[in-house]
Write an enzyme that holds these catalytic residues in place. Structure first.
Site, PDB file in Angstrom:
ATOM      1  N   CYS A   1      13.889  11.561   6.013  1.00  0.00           N
ATOM      2  CA  CYS A   1      13.885  11.084   7.404  1.00  0.00           C
ATOM      3  C   CYS A   1      15.245  11.259   8.054  1.00  0.00           C
ATOM      4  O   CYS A   1      15.339  11.475   9.253  1.00  0.00           O
ATOM      5  CB  CYS A   1      13.428   9.637   7.462  1.00  0.00           C
ATOM      6  SG  CYS A   1      14.331   8.596   6.333  1.00  0.00           S
TER       7      CYS A   1
ATOM      8  N   LYS B   1       0.860  -1.183   0.000  1.00  0.00           N
ATOM      9  CA  LYS B   1       0.000   0.000   0.000  1.00  0.00           C
ATOM     10  C   LYS B   1       0.899   1.238   0.000  1.00  0.00           C
ATOM     11  O   LYS B   1       1.519   1.577   1.004  1.00  0.00           O
ATOM     12  CB  LYS B   1      -0.913   0.051   1.229  1.00  0.00           C
ATOM     13  CG  LYS B   1      -2.000   1.107   1.037  1.00  0.00           C
ATOM     14  CD  LYS B   1      -2.487   1.757   2.302  1.00  0.00           C
ATOM     15  CE  LYS B   1      -1.675   2.885   2.788  1.00  0.00           C
ATOM     16  NZ  LYS B   1      -1.615   4.083   1.913  1.00  0.00           N
TER      17      LYS B   1
ATOM     18  N   GLY C   1      -4.909   3.324  -1.343  1.00  0.00           N
ATOM     19  CA  GLY C   1      -6.001   3.894  -0.546  1.00  0.00           C
ATOM     20  C   GLY C   1      -5.521   4.485   0.755  1.00  0.00           C
ATOM     21  O   GLY C   1      -4.328   4.447   1.064  1.00  0.00           O
TER      22      GLY C   1
ATOM     23  N   GLU D   1      10.156  16.569  14.734  1.00  0.00           N
ATOM     24  CA  GLU D   1      10.483  16.447  13.317  1.00  0.00           C
ATOM     25  C   GLU D   1       9.597  17.413  12.523  1.00  0.00           C
ATOM     26  O   GLU D   1       8.379  17.293  12.531  1.00  0.00           O
ATOM     27  CB  GLU D   1      10.225  15.007  12.849  1.00  0.00           C
ATOM     28  CG  GLU D   1      10.678  14.777  11.427  1.00  0.00           C
ATOM     29  CD  GLU D   1      10.393  13.375  10.934  1.00  0.00           C
ATOM     30  OE1 GLU D   1       9.253  12.908  11.095  1.00  0.00           O
ATOM     31  OE2 GLU D   1      11.305  12.753  10.374  1.00  0.00           O
TER      32      GLU D   1
ATOM     33  N   GLU E   1      10.376   1.790  10.205  1.00  0.00           N
ATOM     34  CA  GLU E   1      11.348   2.837   9.843  1.00  0.00           C
ATOM     35  C   GLU E   1      10.624   4.160  10.035  1.00  0.00           C
ATOM     36  O   GLU E   1       9.753   4.509   9.240  1.00  0.00           O
ATOM     37  CB  GLU E   1      11.770   2.692   8.372  1.00  0.00           C
ATOM     38  CG  GLU E   1      12.486   1.405   8.042  1.00  0.00           C
ATOM     39  CD  GLU E   1      13.911   1.383   8.577  1.00  0.00           C
ATOM     40  OE1 GLU E   1      14.415   2.441   8.993  1.00  0.00           O
ATOM     41  OE2 GLU E   1      14.496   0.302   8.602  1.00  0.00           O
TER      42      GLU E   1
ATOM     43  N   GLY F   1      -4.552   0.567   5.018  1.00  0.00           N
ATOM     44  CA  GLY F   1      -3.368   0.199   5.803  1.00  0.00           C
ATOM     45  C   GLY F   1      -3.767  -0.622   7.023  1.00  0.00           C
ATOM     46  O   GLY F   1      -3.209  -1.698   7.285  1.00  0.00           O
TER      47      GLY F   1
ATOM     48  N   GLY G   1      -4.538   5.244   4.564  1.00  0.00           N
ATOM     49  CA  GLY G   1      -3.878   4.400   5.568  1.00  0.00           C
ATOM     50  C   GLY G   1      -4.829   3.903   6.639  1.00  0.00           C
ATOM     51  O   GLY G   1      -4.781   2.735   7.031  1.00  0.00           O
TER      52      GLY G   1
END
Ligand code: NAD
Length: 472
Positions: free
Chosen positions: A279, A170, A201, A379, A245, A207, A203
């Site tokens: 990232c 996905k 689609g 972040e 991750e 997901g 999440g």
């Protein structure tokens, strides 16, 4: 306008269970440039069941056979390099040259590397009277983000297939077309039906349906720490294996005797890369207090060379951000920095001049930053740098490690061995030493809230293997 109204299940392009389409927006001009199909949770069930059915025979194929398919996928990516780079520059906003080098070059390298990696992974071992076998985990749900969309897909799909797993992918809603292009290539190389499936689609629906599905053995997720937490908690209900991750807030540590000009150039490149939507972006620059003023001046001057603009203009070094939401979030953080008492060296929250359409933000540098401020802890995922002074090496290491994240970083010192000693004390999954280059075969992953598991190279394949002992 490009319309992709089918999803890829069991070796065929099929009409999804819903007729709704997702708009894909060009980040440089805010126009819808493509529409893609949106799958339903029934499509997830079909894809998982196709992957389950394919698993038995795929996991028994020889490593050689799997490697041949992966090499052909690599060739397919090379043949479409310009088309894929164009699509990702529109989706994400990456300057076109960088798109070719990184957005396509990196996934291509990952598929190409599998031939070598297959020779390095120990699929069998002997310990005393035991034969140790490494076997495919099973059916993998791969859930990926938008910032390096095809790279993050390749970092999961290539090693999972080499390990003998089958996959349901996905991709991110904001940058899905490159995933459809990969599915085209996979279809052309004739991978057996069900080995790779693509369901697109949101999440929270698609997901989560994948994570909860009883037919999934492992979830390999790249994305935000917030969603990673949710996925980890859901997966724990069925003791599914999870590789995560997640986010980062990496520090460039510039020691007193470092070559300042190389360190600043290296640090800024790694901060502004992909408009800071990286990232491993080095968004905190730690400098010795005696050098603070000189660093501020040099950083301001060098930031001025990061021309912001259309990703297809050859002069552009910083393209737009991926979406209006992301642009607004970054601007909000710039305002938060000011309200926390940090001082703007260059940049600011107003629009870059002459760029009223497109999700542009000025590269922005803060000084007078204390590491406890939100701009130093959270972040931002945009081109925003915090310069933070230190008085001793111990303090520099302490500040670098004073973060909920542990993904990456850099150390610059006059002496390489000294830089390595400092790098060993930084609690992150990777550290650049005096500008050491990214290595697409070295293990990649995080400590702390940056996740667990490792991608790329032989360690990346090992994440998709179960270990069995036969007592002889
Ligand atoms: P995100 O977490 O919002 O979404 C990532 C993926 O997860 C998308 O495909 C999304 O649809 C899906 N998703 C969202 N909610 C879900 C749920 N409840 N269940 C299952 N799936 C769900 O992240 P993003 O905004 O796409 O990407 C940016 C984030 O990714 C940043 O935090 C960045 O640091 C991180 N990232 C990490 C790495 C790494 O390797 N460590 C690499 C790139 C990006």
């Amino acid at each position: 306008m490009e319309i992709r109204d089918k999803i890829y299940i069991d070796g065929s392009w099929v009409t999804p269970g819903t007729s709704e389409m997702i708009d894909v927006i060009n980040s440089g001009d805010e126009e819808v440039f493509a529409k893609v199909a949106r799958g339903s949770s029934q499509d997830v069930d079909k894809a998982v069941s196709a992957a389950r059915n394919a698993f038995e025979s795929w996991s028994r194929t020889s490593i050689d056979e799997r490697t041949k398919y992966l090499s052909r996928i690599n060739e397919g990516i090379v043949a479409r390099m310009m088309d894929i780079a164009t699509v990702i520059s529109k989706e994400v906003g990456t300057p076109f040259m960088l798109s070719q080098l990184i957005q396509v070059g990196l996934p291509q390298t990952t598929f190409a590397s599998m031939e070598q990696v297959a020779k390095e992974v120990e699929f069998e071992d002997h310990i005393g009277n035991s034969l140790i076998l490494k076997e495919a985990v099973g059916v993998v749900a791969a859930i990926t983000p938008w910032n390096y969309p095809l790279h993050q897909i390749a970092a999961k799909v290539a090693p999972a297939l080499l390990a003998g797993c089958t996959v349901v992918l996905k991709p991110a809603e904001l940058a899905p077309i490159n995933a459809f292009m990969l599915a085209d290539i996979i279809d052309e190389v004739g991978l057996p039906p069900g080995v790779f499936n693509l369901v697109n689609g949101p999440g929270t629906e698609i997901g989560e349906a994948m994570v909860k599905s009883p037919g999934i053995d492992m979830i390999s997720f790249t994305g935000s720490t917030e969603v990673g937490k949710k996925i980890g908690a859901l997966a724990a209900q069925d003791i599914k294996r999870v590789a995560l991750e997640l986010g980062g807030k990496s520090a460039t540590v510039i020691l007193e005797d470092a070559n300042l000009s190389s360190a600043i150039s290296g640090g800024l490149f790694m901060c502004y890369l992909n408009s800071g939507q990286t990232c491993i972006a080095q968004t905190r620059m730690l400098v010795h207090r005696s050098k603070l003023q000189e660093v501020e001046e040099r950083v301001a001057a060098e930031t001025a060379t990061y021309t912001v603009g259309d990703p297809f203009d050859a002069m552009t070094r910083v393209g737009p951000l991926v979406s209006a939401k992301q642009r607004d979030r970054v601007k909000e953080y710039i305002k938060i920095g000011e309200s926390e008492g940090a001082k703007i060296v260059t940049g600011g929250a107003e629009n870059p001049e002459g760029l009223d359409k497109g999700f542009y933000v000025k590269p922005t540098v803060f000084t007078n930053v204390n590491n406890s401020m939100r701009i130093a802890q959270e972040e931002i995922f945009g081109p925003v740098l915090s310069i933070i002074p230190f008085d001793s090496e111990e303090e520099a290491i302490k500040i670098a490690n004073d973060s909920p994240y542990g993904l990456s970083g850099a150390v610059w010192a006059g002496d390489k061995d000294h830089a390595i000693e400092v790098a060993k004390q930084i609690r992150t999954g990777q550290v650049e030493v005096n500008g050491g280059a990214f290595n697409a075969l070295a293990p990649f992953g995080g400590y702390k809230k940056s996740g667990h598991g490792r991608e790329l190279g032989k360690y990346g394949v090992e994440d998709f293997l179960e270990i069995k002992s036969l007592q002889l």
